[in-house]
Design a protein around this motif. Structure first.
Motif, mmCIF file in Angstrom:
data_model
loop_
_atom_site.group_PDB
_atom_site.id
_atom_site.type_symbol
_atom_site.label_atom_id
_atom_site.label_comp_id
_atom_site.label_asym_id
_atom_site.label_seq_id
_atom_site.Cartn_x
_atom_site.Cartn_y
_atom_site.Cartn_z
ATOM 1 N N GLN A 72 0.820 -1.208 0.000
ATOM 2 C CA GLN A 72 0.000 0.000 0.000
ATOM 3 C C GLN A 72 0.854 1.258 0.000
ATOM 4 N N PHE A 73 1.916 1.249 0.796
ATOM 5 C CA PHE A 73 2.816 2.393 0.802
ATOM 6 C C PHE A 73 3.507 2.534 -0.551
ATOM 7 N N GLY A 74 3.739 1.408 -1.223
ATOM 8 C CA GLY A 74 4.328 1.469 -2.550
ATOM 9 C C GLY A 74 3.409 2.155 -3.543
ATOM 10 N N VAL A 75 2.113 1.806 -3.508
ATOM 11 C CA VAL A 75 1.129 2.441 -4.391
ATOM 12 C C VAL A 75 1.034 3.935 -4.097
ATOM 13 N N LEU A 76 0.981 4.277 -2.819
ATOM 14 C CA LEU A 76 0.900 5.692 -2.441
ATOM 15 C C LEU A 76 2.153 6.444 -2.876
ATOM 16 N N GLY A 77 3.302 5.780 -2.753
ATOM 17 C CA GLY A 77 4.554 6.415 -3.162
ATOM 18 C C GLY A 77 4.601 6.672 -4.662
ATOM 19 N N VAL A 78 4.111 5.723 -5.446
ATOM 20 C CA VAL A 78 4.068 5.906 -6.897
ATOM 21 C C VAL A 78 3.155 7.067 -7.268
ATOM 22 N N LEU A 79 1.991 7.139 -6.624
ATOM 23 C CA LEU A 79 1.070 8.243 -6.893
ATOM 24 C C LEU A 79 1.681 9.579 -6.495
ATOM 25 N N ALA A 80 2.354 9.600 -5.348
ATOM 26 C CA ALA A 80 2.973 10.842 -4.883
ATOM 27 C C ALA A 80 4.077 11.294 -5.835
#
Length: 237
Positions: A4-12
């Motif tokens: 989940q943090f990976g997905v959020l990091g990609v979006l950020a």
């Protein structure tokens, strides 16, 4: 949570993510962890299984959609990114079921997990659409949770329902309609009509299930009443 943090990091790193989005994404991740931990413990499952892993991957995408929708209330978001992630999450629906059947790992937990991810995606998208179409749209996403809350007061609503292909078809169609409406490709009026029709169909589906459970409860009450022995005068002692 790492995914989940990976997905959020990609979006950020690509379209940007404000603190509101990060907070919503992290909260979503924690809630998912708590739900799955409790569900696995109650089911007594020894392993997560390949099908549930697919559903979890889809769930992380829904977490990304949740973060973007949360940001949309405080700043402008990249609609293409929001719709793209939501579309992939919708497109993956059904893959987990196929994996479960092919690997012989179909479980009640997997079906529940898949259904909850569908419900959350629908709720999040309706919250986003409410900003352009009006608050009434949220009723589509809230119906599932209103049904659950009603089941706390009316235990017969928690009964098992027969498998219906139409129920799955309606859920799949609803996800597609909400993604299309969120894309902005349709005029607001057309999107409103389409989503309104979807609300009618979903309400009908819930109403059908409630009627089924109510009728089954009525039959059970009549059967129990008919089987109760008659106690006449002089038979009380």
């Amino acid at each position: 949570m790492v995914a989940q943090f990976g997905v959020l990091g990609v979006l950020a790193g690509t379209v940007g993510l404000a603190p509101t989005g990060w907070l919503a994404g992290v909260a979503f991740s924690i809630a998912t962890w708590v739900f799955l931990t409790g569900a696995l413990h109650r089911s007594g499952a020894e392993s997560f299984g390949p099908a549930n892993a697919v559903t979890l991957a889809r769930c992380t995408l829904v977490g990304g959609v949740t973060a973007l929708v949360a940001d949309s209330f405080t700043t402008s978001v990249h609609v293409g990114a929001l719709v793209g992630v939501a579309f992939v999450a919708w497109l993956m629906d059904g893959i987990d079921g196929q994996v479960a059947r092919r690997t012989g790992t179909t479980t009640a937990l997997g079906a529940r997990f898949d259904g909850e991810v569908d419900s959350i995606l629908a709720l999040v998208l309706t919250v986003y659409l409410a900003q352009s179409l009006g608050g009434w749209v949220i009723a589509i996403g809230a119906l599932r949770y209103a049904y659950v809350v009603a089941g706390w007061a009316l235990p017969w609503l928690r009964g098992d329902l027969p498998r219906r292909q139409s129920r799955s078809a309606i859920a799949a169609a609803l996800g597609f309609v909400l993604v299309v409406a969120a894309s902005g490709l349709l005029p607001v009026a057309a999107a409103g009509v389409l989503v309104g029709l979807s609300l009618g169909v979903v309400s009908w589906s819930f109403g059908r299930d409630i009627r089924f459970l109510y009728r089954r409860r009525a039959v059970s009450i009549r059967t129990a009443s008919a089987s109760r022995p008659f106690i006449g005068v002089g038979q009380h002692s």
